[in-house]
Design a protein around this motif. Sequence first.
Motif, PDB file in Angstrom:
ATOM      1  N   VAL A 490      -9.316 -54.853  19.916  1.00 48.92           N
ATOM      2  CA  VAL A 490      -9.576 -53.466  20.292  1.00 48.92           C
ATOM      3  C   VAL A 490      -8.286 -52.876  20.866  1.00 48.92           C
ATOM      4  O   VAL A 490      -7.703 -53.447  21.791  1.00 48.92           O
ATOM      5  N   ARG A 491      -7.849 -51.755  20.299  1.00 50.46           N
ATOM      6  CA  ARG A 491      -6.643 -51.092  20.827  1.00 50.46           C
ATOM      7  C   ARG A 491      -6.996 -49.629  21.124  1.00 50.46           C
ATOM      8  O   ARG A 491      -7.667 -48.982  20.326  1.00 50.46           O
ATOM      9  N   ALA A 492      -6.473 -49.129  22.256  1.00 52.79           N
ATOM     10  CA  ALA A 492      -6.754 -47.731  22.630  1.00 52.79           C
ATOM     11  C   ALA A 492      -5.524 -47.116  23.276  1.00 52.79           C
ATOM     12  O   ALA A 492      -4.844 -47.770  24.071  1.00 52.79           O
ATOM     13  N   SER A 493      -5.263 -45.852  22.914  1.00 51.53           N
ATOM     14  CA  SER A 493      -4.144 -45.168  23.576  1.00 51.53           C
ATOM     15  C   SER A 493      -4.558 -44.697  24.973  1.00 51.53           C
ATOM     16  O   SER A 493      -3.731 -44.258  25.757  1.00 51.53           O
ATOM     17  N   GLY A 494      -5.845 -44.788  25.270  1.00 47.82           N
ATOM     18  CA  GLY A 494      -6.348 -44.465  26.615  1.00 47.82           C
ATOM     19  C   GLY A 494      -6.931 -45.725  27.240  1.00 47.82           C
ATOM     20  O   GLY A 494      -6.244 -46.737  27.346  1.00 47.82           O
ATOM     21  N   ASN A 495      -8.207 -45.643  27.606  1.00 44.60           N
ATOM     22  CA  ASN A 495      -8.864 -46.769  28.292  1.00 44.60           C
ATOM     23  C   ASN A 495      -9.795 -47.515  27.346  1.00 44.60           C
ATOM     24  O   ASN A 495     -10.282 -46.951  26.368  1.00 44.60           O
ATOM     25  N   ILE A 496     -10.048 -48.783  27.714  1.00 44.65           N
ATOM     26  CA  ILE A 496     -11.100 -49.544  27.015  1.00 44.65           C
ATOM     27  C   ILE A 496     -12.166 -49.842  28.063  1.00 44.65           C
ATOM     28  O   ILE A 496     -11.880 -50.439  29.111  1.00 44.65           O
ATOM     29  N   ILE A 497     -13.373 -49.388  27.773  1.00 48.89           N
ATOM     30  CA  ILE A 497     -14.462 -49.563  28.737  1.00 48.89           C
ATOM     31  C   ILE A 497     -15.555 -50.390  28.070  1.00 48.89           C
ATOM     32  O   ILE A 497     -16.132 -49.962  27.064  1.00 48.89           O
TER      33      ILE A 497
END
Lengths: 605, 110
Positions: A490-497
Amino acid sequence: MVGIGVGQQADLPDQDGWVTIKNGQVIVCNPRGCGKFPTLTPDKNLQVFLNGEKIVRTAFVHEGDSIKLQPLNTEPFLNLEVKLSSDKLKAFLQVRKKPGKRYVVEDIPPTGEATVKASIAQVIWPQLTFEQVRDLLHQNQVVYGINEEAIRQALELEDENMSIEVAAGQLPLPPQDAGIVYTFQNSGRFQGTVEPYGQGNPLSVAVGTVLAVKSLPVDGKAGMDVTGKIIPPRPPRDEPILIKSGVSLIQDGAVAVAAVSGKPVLEGSIRKYLSVQPVHIINGDVDRKTGNIKFKGNIVVTGSVLDGFGVEAGGSIEVWGDVLHASLYANNEIIIHNKAITARIQAGGLSSQYRRIYGVLKHLADRLKQLLSSMEVLKRQPSFNTADLKLNGEGRLVQLLMDFKYKDVPKLVNDFLSVLAETENWPQQELVELGRDLNEKLCNLGPLRIKNQAELELLSQEVQQTLETLMWLISNTADVQVGYVQNSVVRASGNIIVKGQGSIVSELDAAGQILISGGKVRGGRLTAREKIQVQELGSPNDAQVIIRLLDNCCLDANIVHPVVIIEHGADHLVIAENCRRLRASVGKDGDLRLEREYPGTRKEL
Amino acid sequence: MLLQIRTEISEQRAVLFLEGVLDISTVDFLLTGVSGLAGVKEVDLDLAGVTFIDSTGIGGISKAVTKLRERQIYVKIINISADLFEIFDILGLPEIFGTEMFEKIRAGNS
């Protein structure tokens, strides 16, 4: 006044002389025998002349002396001035006045030592008329807003010094700037049953929905200063409604309406752009019936994304079910309400590439600024001949600088071009154009083609503008929300929740935070730039977890099982024992710091 | 004013005294003068008489130094004026060739 003698007889017994003053007349009586002559002492408010000479201290007098008493009368004094405030919106009358005084000599009964005084007989104030003030105002060009009442009051005051506001101008009435109200914000109007996408859809609008209304700018009203000069109001600021796709402007740009059905989006930090991103609804699962899904707007899957299928969205993706052995790629956020197993999930599109380009271009921008500054300094050197530059172009100097001091510039350009080459279709065409310009002018023999410094300055500005765009693109972060993750990337330019049970043997990489507040992390690797928060980290069954802290990221974990490896740059620490309330952070010196609790103790490494 | 180069050679050491303007029109004299040196192990370029230099002149100095070094000849630039050295410094020549190559920097204008 003349001293009038009474006589002195030597054969009479000694007797002191005396002097008396009555109605301004001085009468002197000489002493008898060896008696003392009377004296006169001048006091305030008058002058005493004895035989034509002014006396300033006690002097004796005798009959026949010429004694003249002269009271020191003063004339009334008046000074008027008009002062204007710097903006000429106020005029003040400054009055300085002093009354004149008339004195009379005080009577003194016969005495041997007379101190001569004069007392005030009359106080005369200077005359100040309304006309005088009005004329003075006119002489000072004060013609507007004269307060006659204030002037009359000033005339009656007997203060010696005063400053009175006698005229006031009129400030211009400020204009009303244009304002924009985005109607889809702060309202539940577009949610629920009103709009077509029904239950659970967070925000959507139908074609023709009014999305924004602009209040038109209104001109202000001119004012006037006390000299009669018109003060124009500032022009009102107009703020156009900026739109992108899916939105149309009507009524001369005063109203924005949805041109397509979809999700209204307001993006941008300083300049806000309104768009409607179309929503593609998959009712049910993404499977062999639907095939892979690729859509420029937002995608909602009401079922699950099943084995081997992929969903790619230009906007966001929302999956109400699971993502099983499948991949999701979105430029904006991704929400998976249930679990992701053996999935590849990426939110934020090209964000990581933008970050890399930003780093390279920032360095390049600094170097170009320094290079330009070096050019300036060189050209100012008295021993440096610039005739050949005028003849062959200043590119020779650029080349010379890049041959020696700025050797890294072409390499930076090549680094930028390498990142550009990794992606085929950049949404930002200006990035590609900048790459071409930089390559043409700063690589190989490019500098020699530069004719003058202005060309390089333009290029430097172009880099700077691109940095601003990139800054905005990087700040446009996208989160991933998921219930549970297993064997996934999982990759995110913001947050991973992760809202549910946690993450099992997965790789999570967030430019912001990773929040698994109520869940467990067993195995895998977690990387974040801001914060990692986990309820339980590691596994009693030895599934190793690697935590990578970037920048000043910190880790908070309530329960930790071995083995957990925490990395920061080249630094790494191994947690080989069970502990509680673990906090890993990066100290000021850049070193990793750990705080943790063992049962009954607290220890810091 | 053209460039004049006077060469003194003694015991495998040559000193090239440069005088005048080192620019696009004269730089070839320097390169020819340098390539003509034979049998020396050390060369001093004395720039005391150089009044002006342009970008081609700087390129010429750099080329001369590089060529001499390729021939294993130890090179020094001596008696350079402070103004001229500042130009070299802005361009980063001391960083590239080493500060030890510059000797006897003279204060004041050349």
